[in-house]
Design a protein around this motif. Structure first.
Motif, short mmCIF file in Angstrom:
data_model
loop_
_atom_site.label_atom_id
_atom_site.label_comp_id
_atom_site.label_asym_id
_atom_site.label_seq_id
_atom_site.Cartn_x
_atom_site.Cartn_y
_atom_site.Cartn_z
N LEU A 199 1.07 -1.27 -0.32
CA LEU A 199 0.18 -0.07 0.32
C LEU A 199 0.83 1.62 0.09
CD1 LEU A 199 -3.29 0.63 -0.21
CD2 LEU A 199 -2.65 1.35 2.12
N SER A 200 0.89 2.58 -0.78
CA SER A 200 1.30 3.62 -0.68
C SER A 200 0.11 4.71 -1.12
CB SER A 200 1.79 3.74 -2.36
OG SER A 200 0.89 3.91 -3.47
N LEU A 258 3.06 -1.26 7.09
CA LEU A 258 2.47 0.05 5.98
C LEU A 258 4.15 0.43 5.68
CD1 LEU A 258 -0.92 1.72 6.62
CD2 LEU A 258 -0.31 -0.57 5.30
N SER A 259 5.09 -0.10 5.38
CA SER A 259 6.41 -0.09 5.64
C SER A 259 6.10 1.27 4.19
CB SER A 259 7.36 -0.79 5.40
OG SER A 259 7.04 -1.75 4.23
N ASN A 260 5.48 0.98 3.10
CA ASN A 260 5.53 1.28 1.73
C ASN A 260 4.63 3.07 1.79
OD1 ASN A 260 7.65 -0.61 0.72
ND2 ASN A 260 6.05 -1.79 0.82
N LEU A 261 3.55 3.09 2.78
CA LEU A 261 2.94 4.25 2.39
C LEU A 261 4.05 5.11 2.29
CD1 LEU A 261 0.27 4.14 2.88
CD2 LEU A 261 0.29 5.45 5.03
N LEU A 272 5.76 3.61 9.32
CA LEU A 272 5.79 4.32 8.90
C LEU A 272 6.87 5.23 7.58
CD1 LEU A 272 2.54 5.70 9.30
CD2 LEU A 272 2.03 4.13 8.11
N THR A 273 8.02 4.29 7.40
CA THR A 273 9.38 4.65 7.23
C THR A 273 9.51 5.37 5.47
OG1 THR A 273 10.15 2.72 6.58
CG2 THR A 273 10.79 2.82 8.16
N PRO A 294 11.50 10.52 8.34
CA PRO A 294 12.62 10.71 7.17
C PRO A 294 12.93 11.05 5.86
CG PRO A 294 12.29 8.12 7.18
CD PRO A 294 11.84 8.65 8.72
N HIS A 295 11.80 10.89 5.60
CA HIS A 295 10.98 11.15 4.17
C HIS A 295 9.86 11.89 3.58
CE1 HIS A 295 14.17 8.15 3.21
NE2 HIS A 295 13.23 6.96 3.26
#
Length: 936
Positions: free
Chosen positions: A109-110, A130-133, A154-155, A180-181
């Motif tokens: 999930l993005s 949800l590490s790719n959200l 939520l990296t 971080p992002h």
């Protein structure tokens, strides 16, 4: 397929407990397909009145939109594991609670949208998995609390929308700023009254680029620590409405990267606003809507002195004449003056903007093209839509030679000078739709050499004249859907050699000519109709020659064009046709050969055509058809087998047909639910029109099992069972009646034997005499005097010793088991007697059950073995045992009775193997016989 066969197949499926997949027959959702067959599956569940997440979502879905429903909570098992799901939208529901870990199975999930719900807190494990959200939208909830570890998983998160919640203080967002992002953060319209970086207590800088605090009742906006070194945009619109907003950024180096500021309807004092604008050295985009008070006070003087400013948005301000102070904004490349109620552009106010490339004057009250536009030689995009323009003259666009897009739609233009566009040599898009033009007056014959898109719909042109478009050889898209059209001259479209898309409304007469369009790929044709959608004029069939030159045609739409079904030769010259729409036509007499010349057809829309049957599909060459729409026809009963001729069909829309809800549609209902290829869109919303008592109910709610209760089918099943039962009964009676009778009495004897063994009672008699009443005289005159009188045996006879009032079968059973032996006096009458037959059957069962010599056979007559055949059990006994014959005794009756005595004296040992009548030395010559070798 016959009715009986159909029902038998349905019955078989029920017996096998079929559990049909709902992957393609979704109750509240539809699957949106794109033209690319390999594209991801997009599930649309908007406005489905859903109270929970549907259980029938396909496993390989990539996007799910569950917005605008009634979902109240998300349970851990609701979403499961969707390994390909990238977009999930749950906006505008009533979600107040989400179980921790509910999203753990959505690793890909993005984007997650949950705006306009009723969440009050974000717990620590809410977003686990949800590490790719990258985008999280939880705007417009009731969030008051954020756990410190809520965003720990939520990296990859880049955008967080938290506007319109109930956060109490700015420190609540500290876990978000540590991502971080992170690049985009919206926290406007919450309950904190100040935004001060000193309250965040961060020891590290954030990667944030966009900060949105709009719609907040802020009293202080303060950045005093270098925690936003990458910040580029600040939106502080509609802030400080209840009190004046204080802007506190003492060190302007903290804003060194700011390129965009949004100050719409902001309560900054005028002096503060000036200071803010003077402190930003890299500002490129400034929005000042609803700021007319400051603009009137001279704010534009400060704005125009910002050397880096390129884009200025002054929309939604109110000033009839734009201020001449814009003269100093000569550095602008984009200017937005839309919706400012402007009646006139002050002469010279924008003339100095020699670098201006985009000018938006939409939604004003301009009655003519401003004179200043003539001098904007660098202008590329001009929007003058939704104004009061009346005419276009030769000088209106005199020097705008670089213009590529010109929007003049929704004005009152009634006159075009022939030289109006002659200088627009680079124009690619021209929109003149929704005006009052009655003629084009040669306006397209000069200039416009690079024009590609021309919109002329909703004007009052009645005649398309020859040569109107002859100079538009580069146009690819032309929209001339004109309500008042009554004539299209021959060769009206001559010169449009590159036209690929044509939307046209044609008059109803025979002088129709749209030939010569060799590159055309999409053709949409409408015919004039009245307010009810009926044809105007005399109906006729459109001549097929008008499509002859369109050999590259890929898409054709005809709405209210054909009065009757098109001629089968209509598309003979259009083999590349992929998308075909024919609507508002009477297709009751449809020739399936229409589709044979177009084997590449992928999409077919035959809505609103009075279709009553789909049999034509089975006769058409539609092997690659994947999208079929048949809504709002007159289909009542559908034979599901017609879809077997469409092997590539993935999308079917039958909404709005008057379905019949009875057993004639059972096959179609089963196919809708169980097929795993074709999505029947909104199938669970199809309603019944017939019979009257089912009107308004849902088609798929029809009880297909009730079809087994109709009289005809019940009569068929009943009569079949009756015939089979009759044949079976006759067979058993003729061939197996003795075996069954014997088996029944054998069973009764077995039960009796079990009871006797339990009791262990002693024998009351030495022998039970089983005889027929016709042989009673011989028994009393010959047998009893010898066996009871001379030899002293205790005998049991039914006429003498049976207990009165007791059932006969019980008396027989008791007599056999209360005697050591059973003597059967056999004659032809004996064999024909039912009761005698039962007596010997029980005695024989005791013989083989106890493995004791308890049975003595005494024949009064010579009966050949083949006559014993009907009496199956008797024949088997005679073949295996030695028996006594009265007829062979002759005059030696003493020997006969001596043999009987010896048989009665025989021991009952189960391992005894000697001849039970003759002893070890064999049989006596007279009165003893065996039938071991005889076989009837």
């Amino acid at each position: 397929m016959g009715t009986i066969q159909r029902r038998l197949l349905l019955l078989l499926s029920l017996l096998l407990h079929l559990n049909p997949s709902l992957s393609y027959s979704l109750k509240n959702c539809t699957v949106d397909y794109s033209e690319d067959d390999s594209a991801d599956i997009v599930l649309n569940c908007l406005h489905g009145d859903l109270a929970a997440v549907p259980h029938d979502i396909p496993r390989d879905v990539s996007s799910v939109d569950l917005s605008n429903n009634l979902i109240g909570q998300i349970n851990r098992k609701d979403l499961g594991f969707f390994s390909k799901l990238r977009l999930l939208f749950l906006n505008s529901n009533k979600i107040a609670h989400v179980d921790d870990g509910s999203f753990i199975g959505l690793a890909a999930l993005s984007t997650l949208g949950m705006r306009a719900n009723e969440l009050t807190s974000l717990t620590g494990n809410l977003f686990q998995g949800l590490s790719n959200l990258t985008t999280l939208d939880i705007e417009q909830n009731k969030i008051q609390f954020i756990d410190a570890s809520a965003f720990h998983f939520l990296t990859s998160l880049q955008t967080v929308m938290l506007n319109r919640n109930q956060l109490q203080q700015v420190s609540d967002i500290q876990p978000i700023l540590q991502l971080p992002h992170l690049q985009n953060l919206g926290i406007g319209n919450n309950r904190f009254h100040s935004f001060q970086t000193k309250d965040l207590l961060l020891n590290m800088s954030s990667s944030l680029k966009v900060l949105d605090v709009a719609d907040s009742e802020l009293e202080i906006f303060s950045i005093t620590t270098p925690i936003f070194p990458h910040l580029e945009l600040i939106n502080i619109s509609r802030c400080g409405r209840s009190a004046s907003l204080k802007w506190d950024i003492p060190d302007k180096t903290l804003l060194k990267n700011i390129t965009q500021l949004y100050f719409g309807f902001t309560s900054l004092p005028f002096k503060e606003m000036q200071k803010v604008l003077q402190s930003v050295d890299s500002l490129m985009h400034l929005t000042l809507y609803y700021m007319e008070r400051w603009i009137k006070n001279g704010l534009l003087d400060t704005v125009c002195k910002i050397p880096t400013l390129k884009k200025l948005d002054l929309s939604y301000n109110t000033f009839p004449k734009i201020s001449a102070k814009l003269v100093n904004c000569s550095q602008l490349t984009e200017l937005d003056l839309s919706s400012t109620f402007m009646e006139e552009v002050f002469p010279g106010s924008i003339r100095s903007m020699k670098q201006l490339r985009y000018l938006n004057l939409q939604g004003n009250k301009l009655s003519k093209v401003p004179d200043d536009i003539r001098s904007l030689s660098s202008l590329e995009i001009l929007d003058l839509s939704y104004n009061y323009l009346i005419e276009l003259g030769c000088g209106d666009f005199l020097n705008t030679t670089r213009l590529t897009e010109l929007n003049l739609s929704n004005n009152r233009i009634a006159k075009l000078d022939s030289c109006a566009f002659e200088n627009l040599e680079d124009l690619k898009v021209l929109d003149l739709s929704h005006n009052l033009l009655s003629t084009f007056r040669g306006a397209f014959k000069t200039g416009l050499q690079k024009l590609e898109f021309l919109h002329l719909s909703n004007n009052f042109v009645s005649v398309l004249e020859k040569g109107d478009f002859e100079a538009l050889g580069s146009v690819k898209y032309l929209d001339v859907v004109l309500d008042n059209i009554n004539s299209v001259e021959q060769e009206a479209f001559d010169g449009m050699n590159n036209l690929e898309t044509l939307n046209v409304k044609l008059p109803l007469h025979f002088e129709i000519d749209i030939t010569g369009l060799h590159q055309l790929k999409s053709l949409t044709v409408y015919f004039n109709t009245d307010s009810r959608g009926n044809h105007l004029g005399f109906p006729f069939d459109v001549p097929t020659y008008i499509y002859r030159d369109m050999k590259n045609l890929e898409e054709f739409t005809a709405v209210n064009v054909f009065v009757y079904a098109p001629d089968p030769t209509t598309f003979w010259f259009n083999p590349k046709l992929k998308n075909l729409t024919i609507q508002q036509t009477d297709l009751t007499e449809f020739d399936p050969n229409l589709f044979r010349p177009i084997p590449n057809l992928q999409s077919l829309d035959l809505s609103r055509n009075k279709l009553r049957s789909l049999d034509f599909l089975a006769q058409s060459n539609l092997s690659v058809l994947s999208w079929l729409k048949l809504s709002e026809n007159e289909l009542t009963v559908i034979n599901e087998t017609v879809f077997q001729s469409l092997p590539a069909l993935t999308y079917l829309d039958l909404l709005g047909n008057p379905f019949t809800c009875d057993c004639s549609n059972v096959g179609f209902i089963q196919w809708v639910i169980s097929n795993n290829q074709t999505q029947v869109v909104n199938a669970y919303r199809y309603t019944c029109s017939f019979p009257p008592n089912k009107q308004g109910s849902k088609l798929l709610d029809f009880d297909i099992q009730s079809c087994w209760m109709d009289v005809n089918f019940l009569c068929f099943i009943s009569s079949t069972c009756l015939v089979v039962l009759t044949l079976l009964t006759s067979f058993i009676y003729h061939f197996l009646r003795w075996q069954l009778t014997y088996g029944f009495h054998l069973f009764l004897a077995f039960l009796y034997d079990k009871r006797k063994r339990k009791k262990g009672a002693p024998h009351c008699y030495d022998a039970f005499i089983s005889y027929n009443v016709h042989d009673e005289a011989w028994v009393y005159q010959e047998m009893l005097p010898v066996l009871e009188g001379e030899q002293g045996w205790r005998l049991c006879l039914h006429h003498r010793d049976f207990q009165p009032g007791k059932p006969i079968i019980e008396n027989i059973t008791d007599a056999i088991y209360n005697c050591r032996k059973t003597i059967c006096v056999i004659s032809r009458h004996y064999l024909q007697s039912e009761w005698c037959s039962r007596e010997i059957q029980m005695a024989s069962f005791r013989l083989f059950d106890e493995q004791k010599d308890v049975l003595i056979l005494l024949f009064l007559e010579d009966i050949p073995a083949h006559q014993l055949s009907p009496y199956y059990r008797m024949r088997k006994l005679v073949k295996r045992r030695t028996y006594l014959s009265w007829t062979q005794a002759g005059g030696h009756t003493g020997v006969f009775w001596q043999n009987v005595r010896r048989a009665l004296e025989t021991r009952d040992a189960p391992n005894e193997t000697t001849n039970l009548l003759t002893g070890p030395r064999g049989c006596f010559r007279q009165g003893c016989r065996r039938l071991d070798a005889e076989d009837p």
